[in-house]
Structures are given as C-alpha cells and as structure tokens.
Design an enzyme around this catalytic site. Structure first.
Site, PDB file in Angstrom:
ATOM      1  N   ASP A 108       0.828  -1.200   0.000  1.00  0.00           N
ATOM      2  CA  ASP A 108       0.000   0.000   0.000  1.00  0.00           C
ATOM      3  C   ASP A 108       0.866   1.255   0.000  1.00  0.00           C
ATOM      4  O   ASP A 108       2.101   1.192   0.027  1.00  0.00           O
ATOM      5  CB  ASP A 108      -0.998  -0.014   1.160  1.00  0.00           C
ATOM      6  CG  ASP A 108      -0.360   0.229   2.516  1.00  0.00           C
ATOM      7  OD1 ASP A 108       0.827   0.605   2.563  1.00  0.00           O
ATOM      8  OD2 ASP A 108      -1.052   0.035   3.531  1.00  0.00           O
ATOM      9  N   ARG A 243       0.110  -6.016   9.970  1.00  0.00           N
ATOM     10  CA  ARG A 243      -0.760  -5.095  10.714  1.00  0.00           C
ATOM     11  C   ARG A 243      -1.617  -5.846  11.734  1.00  0.00           C
ATOM     12  O   ARG A 243      -1.778  -5.420  12.877  1.00  0.00           O
ATOM     13  CB  ARG A 243      -1.657  -4.325   9.747  1.00  0.00           C
ATOM     14  CG  ARG A 243      -0.912  -3.255   8.969  1.00  0.00           C
ATOM     15  CD  ARG A 243      -1.820  -2.538   8.005  1.00  0.00           C
ATOM     16  NE  ARG A 243      -2.194  -3.379   6.879  1.00  0.00           N
ATOM     17  CZ  ARG A 243      -3.423  -3.479   6.391  1.00  0.00           C
ATOM     18  NH1 ARG A 243      -4.407  -2.830   6.956  1.00  0.00           N
ATOM     19  NH2 ARG A 243      -3.670  -4.247   5.350  1.00  0.00           N
TER      20      ARG A 243
END
Length: 327
Positions: A108, A243
């Site tokens: 990302d 994450r």
C-alpha cells in the site's frame, strides 16, 4: 527524403538562389545527413522497442513510501516506453499497449520495499515464481490503535503501555510463531461482492471481518524496544498481515498498537539489498541485467490456466497480504 526530391530541390535552388553552384553539394550533403540521421534514429527506436518487447521474466524494484503500487508500476512503464522511443506513452491505457507488465504482491501507499514485477510472459508466472516466504521489518507504536491498523487510519482507542517490558514483549512473540490463526484487517484488498473491503469502508458501507484463517510465521524477532516504539522482523508465508500481528500482539499484552512504518525486505528470491532496483535504475540496460527469465507455460498449462482464470483472482489478490490496503 528521396534522391529525386533532393535533385528537384537543387534544381530549384539553382534557379532562385544567386549563390554559386559549387555550394549545391553542401546542400546535398546536408540533406543526405538529415536523411541518415532520421533513418538511424528510427532504427535505434525500433531496436529499443523490440528489445523491450522481447523481455520475458520477473525482476524486483524498490517501491518508496507514498505512491500506490499501481502508481509505481505506471511510472516504471512510462519510463521504459519513453526510453524505447514511444511518443507520449500512456501507461494507464491498456488497449493497444506495446508493453505487457504487472506486479505481484501489492504494497500500500504507506509501505515501502521490494515490489516484484513481471514483464511479457513473466506476468503469467508471478504466482509460481513468488512461492515461498516474505520478510518484513515493521516499526510499531504502543498505546494507540487505528481503524486501519496503521498510521494512515484514525485513532479509535488509547491504552497504557507502561507495564510492558522488553522481556514480556519477547516472550509474547513466541505465541505468534509457527502455524497460527489470524483475522485479516477490515481495510484490505480482500473482496466482498466483488469489491475491495477497503473501498467499501471508504464509501461508508458496513463490512464484517473475514473469518480467521491459518497463516504461517517462520520467524519473529524483536530488533528494538524503546516504548512507545518497537521494531520487529517477520518472515511469513502468503496471506499474512503484519498489521494484524501488531494489533493482536498488543492486545495480548493488554494494550493496543498500530504500525508506523512497514518495509518488505524480501519476496520470493528477491531481497531489498541485492535485487530491488531504485528509480534511477529503471532502464533497459539495468533491467536486462536484473531480469530473471521464466519458462514459457506449455500448451497444456495455458489451457488449464485459461479454464481457471474466470474463478481465480489476480496474483496480488490471491491470498492477500500486508500492505495491500489501497491499491
């Protein structure tokens, strides 16, 4: 220019130009030089484009923090087409595009590191060639949780972290090594009804978390512990989200956390130090040297892949993975 055009030009010059006739050979030489220069230029451009279109394989580039993986790929494509002599290349226009290129394993916009690129037949082999582990280095911050589980999200919870020691942190890491179950983050490239969950959330739609799934962590180590910040190195298999790991780890320590920086240091056989080409090396020469050739799929393999293509996701979406939030 044709010879006949040059002759007509010289005759007309003799009729209209008062200068001596001995200057005519100079004009002819100039015309011939222009013709040769144009021919040489066109030959070089055609040769460069042919060379680019002959590439079949995969290589790694460095994705910096900021742009999406798709933006980085378009920048690479534009640079290569421009070097090959394609006027005003539009990398986003897929129809009649002279270059086939794609990437495997999205990062990302907030993540950086190794981004593997397939070119030519290499685009069909990304999934096969990237089988294996991935390595990440993550910097996390204790005490604050965000909705996206990284620094780009909104803070949704704050908790104390004063009770967490380095020894307790390292001991808890052992629980997240090996075969574990993990719930993917809501903000991810995983899809619901054909649309990415991250996109649906940004549109204000409600999205339920995907069920926990088995993932593999080959190694997990603490590199630095300076509360509220910590740095960990992770080697994992496909479909793993760093994450989610940071979020789960902090919860296990009776606190909360999010990722501030994420760097992919290895994907497949490509490492950040040895293989990832930075933007100043996105040239035909450098890619020629870095390209790992792929065996062309057999006719039988093509037919099987064609039959499955309607039901299978693209390489970057096949299992999901950390960093694929926004692309």
């Amino acid at each position: 220019f044709r010879i006949s055009v040059i002759i007509k030009f010289c005759r007309r010059l003799l009729e209209t130009d008062p200068r001596p006739a001995f200057e005519i050979p100079t004009y002819m030489a100039m015309a011939s030089s222009s013709r040769a220069a144009i021919a040489i230029s066109m030959a070089v451009q055609n040769s460069s484009l042919s060379k680019l279109q002959s590439f079949n394989g995969i290589f790694a580039i460095y994705k910096k923090q900021g742009p999406t993986s798709a933006d980085v790929l378009n920048t690479l494509k534009k640079a290569l087409l421009k070097e090959a002599g394609v006027a005003n290349p539009n990398p986003r226009k897929r129809n009649k595009q002279p270059l086939k290129i794609g990437h495997g394993g999205t990062l990302d916009s907030n993540a950086s590191g190794v981004l593997v690129v397939g070119i030519g037949e290499g685009t069909k082999m990304l999934t096969t060639m990237l089988a294996g582990s991935k390595k990440y280095r993550a910097i996390g911050e204790l005490g604050k949780a965000t909705d996206s589980l990284d620094v780009t999200g909104n803070v949704i919870e704050e908790k104390s972290y004063d009770h967490i020691t380095k020894e307790a942190f390292e001991e808890k890491l052992k629980q997240f090594t090996g075969e574990i179950m993990q719930v993917p983050p809501l903000y991810s490239a995983l899809k619901k009804d054909g649309k990415r969950m991250s996109v649906l959330l940004k549109q204000g739609q409600e999205v339920e978390a995907k069920p926990a799934r088995p993932v593999t962590v080959y190694s997990l180590s603490l590199q630095d512990f300076s509360p509220p910040y910590f740095t960990i190195d992770v080697e994992c298999g496909g479909g793993f989200y760093v994450r989610s790991l940071v979020d789960d780890l902090a919860k296990a320590l009776c606190s909360c956390a999010h990722i501030k920086e994420l760097t992919r240091t290895k994907q497949g056989q490509f490492t950040l130090e040895e293989h990832a080409l930075k933007e100043d090396r996105w040239t035909l020469t450098d890619i020629t040297q870095a390209l790992q050739p792929c065996p062309k799929p057999s006719g039988q393999h093509k037919n099987v892949k064609k039959a499955k293509s309607k039901h299978m996701p693209t390489p970057s979406e096949s299992k999901g993975g950390d960093g694929d939030t926004n692309d």
